[in-house]
Design an enzyme around this catalytic site. Structure first.
Site, PDB file in Angstrom:
ATOM      1  CB  THR A  17      38.890 -17.021  12.148  1.00 57.07           C
ATOM      2  OG1 THR A  17      38.734 -18.089  11.215  1.00 57.07           O
ATOM      3  CG2 THR A  17      39.738 -17.507  13.314  1.00 57.07           C
ATOM      4  CE  LYS A  71      40.305 -21.571  11.256  1.00 58.42           C
ATOM      5  NZ  LYS A  71      39.986 -20.321  10.580  1.00 58.42           N
ATOM      6  CE  LYS A  82      45.647 -13.012  14.015  1.00 60.02           C
ATOM      7  NZ  LYS A  82      44.615 -14.092  14.054  1.00 60.02           N
TER       8      LYS A  82
END
Lengths: 307, 307
Positions: free
Chosen positions: B105, B181, B249
């Site tokens: 990711t 994502k 984040k």
């Protein structure tokens, strides 16, 4: 044989006001569980179907309430509920100690006021909104969020069980059921606006919205609303199942509840603005999945409209 | 017999970097589908399990890449990916025309840069992040969001199918997979904060949060996140499955993507603030379900702290 002299063994009589698309199904389920249901609706057209389902038609709201141990309201809104209970005289027509079960969706503050007025007249009150729509009503599969004291809950539980398979006792105080329904709408509204935010962000990067809906329907990003509304969100001009302005209103009820409870609801507040933006485009009556248009409008190429 | 002279019939060799909790399972599934997997991880402890699963241990990143038609990266973050590909020399060690598959990711902007560098060296690149966690990796049930041109997608599809059962070709350009994502995390973060907002509003009206979670897990208000995190949200001190700061984040990556694409994401922005508030309470390492504490803190009785 004196029917009315043996209340312990006779089936209970329920007055049922509001035999619309959901109410008619709920009343049918009560009849099929052996309750005697005396129903009324302002639309006389509801009578034939109701009687075929085993109900007894009442000639008025007062007639439906007379000699009923329970009076169940599945009307359209809180204004109709107040009309039925007080102006049309249903509460006065109910026997002393009878129970009013309000199942229509109403703001919590107004439910509290109605409950106080009903109690002042010596009748019990149950605040019991539902979710699950016509399909849930037809299959006796409604979610029912009931607020009342324990004793009253035990009394009405067999009635609620006849209409729903997810019956929750959410609290002791009238208004708490209505608030749970309100909070349900908070989540639905935020989830739907978030789906619009997600699809619009992806579209700006050239990703096909249909692929996004397909992925997010199956991933940790899924919500009931995204799965239910996703296909309509990426359609051009989808059939209206529920309008944008319904969420403007429902999220307004959420914000009012937050104000009254002094509990900030920042996500609901932002979500309402997105539905309001679409309403402000003159499109308040289109399908609520089109909340995505608020996001699209924010990033539309402004070149074309410049002088 | 010259193994390397019959590439059409020989099983393809895949270099696999990053044999952690997910990568080790993904590599095992590749081996069991007949791919020859040459694996490497900086933690030498991963070697025994990998070789038991049928893999061949590489002595270095370069060794894993040498003579591999594909190089698959399942490292922790974009920094590690750049280290492996460029500083450690994996791209240079790959045969000309080989394909790099980045499954970690990473932010979309950085994936675009990596893709450009890989292409400049004459290798193909696939941006293919996953969701589904360790359970999905173990069962070959991952969701895989691949971005690359059609020809490359056909080439890598058998490899992706060996690891996931929901393989999507989301776009032609590297970075689009990473963005999907990212958007997945937008929805997860908003849904989780909304669940906190809902529970806190109900609690202010005296409604048991456990009942709310129970209802909303089964109603139109449900989301994958609410069902997954609900029980932990109403626990006092739940086990940490993913920390508050991870969402600070991840939602930051969402906002950065929105800035870059010039696409506003108001709900994600508000949601990030709620996670940030809990982090600001010094609790960034507690379970992300505890975002509800931001809402509780906003309405906590201030009387006790007044002088």
């Amino acid at each position: 044989m004196q029917q009315q002299s043996s209340p312990a063994s006779a089936p209970k009589q329920i007055g049922f006001i509001g035999l619309g698309s959901m109410g008619s199904q709920m009343a049918r389920n009560l009849c099929s569980r052996g309750f005697r249901v005396k129903g009324f609706d302002v639309r006389a057209g509801a009578r034939v179907a109701f009687e075929e389902n085993g109900g007894t038609w009442a000639e008025s709201v007062r007639d439906a309430a007379t000699r009923s141990e329970f009076l169940l309201l599945m009307v359209v809104n809180v204004g109709q509920a107040e009309q039925v209970l007080f102006q049309s005289g249903a509460v006065d027509a109910l026997p002393a100690g009878a129970t009013v079960i309000l199942m229509a969706t109403c703001p919590a503050a107004e439910v509290e006021q109605i409950a106080a007025q009903v109690a002042a007249k010596g009748r019990r009150f149950v605040d019991a909104p539902v979710s699950g729509g016509v399909a849930g009503a037809a299959s006796a599969g409604l979610t029912i969020m009931a607020a009342c004291n324990d004793e009253t809950f035990e009394l009405v539980k067999p009635i609620l069980d006849a209409m729903g398979d997810k019956v929750f006792h959410v609290g002791e105080r009238a208004g708490q059921g209505a608030l749970v329904k309100t909070i349900n709408q908070l989540l639905c509204g935020v989830h739907l606006a978030a789906a619009g935010e997600a699809v619009a962000l992806g579209a700006k990067a050239g990703i096909d919205p249909r692929i996004l809906i397909d992925i997010f329907s199956q991933s940790s990003a899924s919500s009931w609303m995204l799965r239910d509304r996703g296909a309509r969100m990426v359609a051009n001009d989808p059939k209206v199942t529920s309008a944008i302005d319904i969420f403007v209103k429902d999220l307004g009820i959420v914000l009012d509840a937050g104000l009254r409870l002094k509990a900030p609801t920042p996500l609901a507040s932002v979500a309402q603005q997105m539905f309001l933006a679409v309403s402000g485009q003159g499109a308040g009556q289109i399908d609520d999945s089109q909340v995505v248009r608020a996001y699209r409008a924010m990033t539309a190429d402004a070149g074309a409209s410049q002088p």
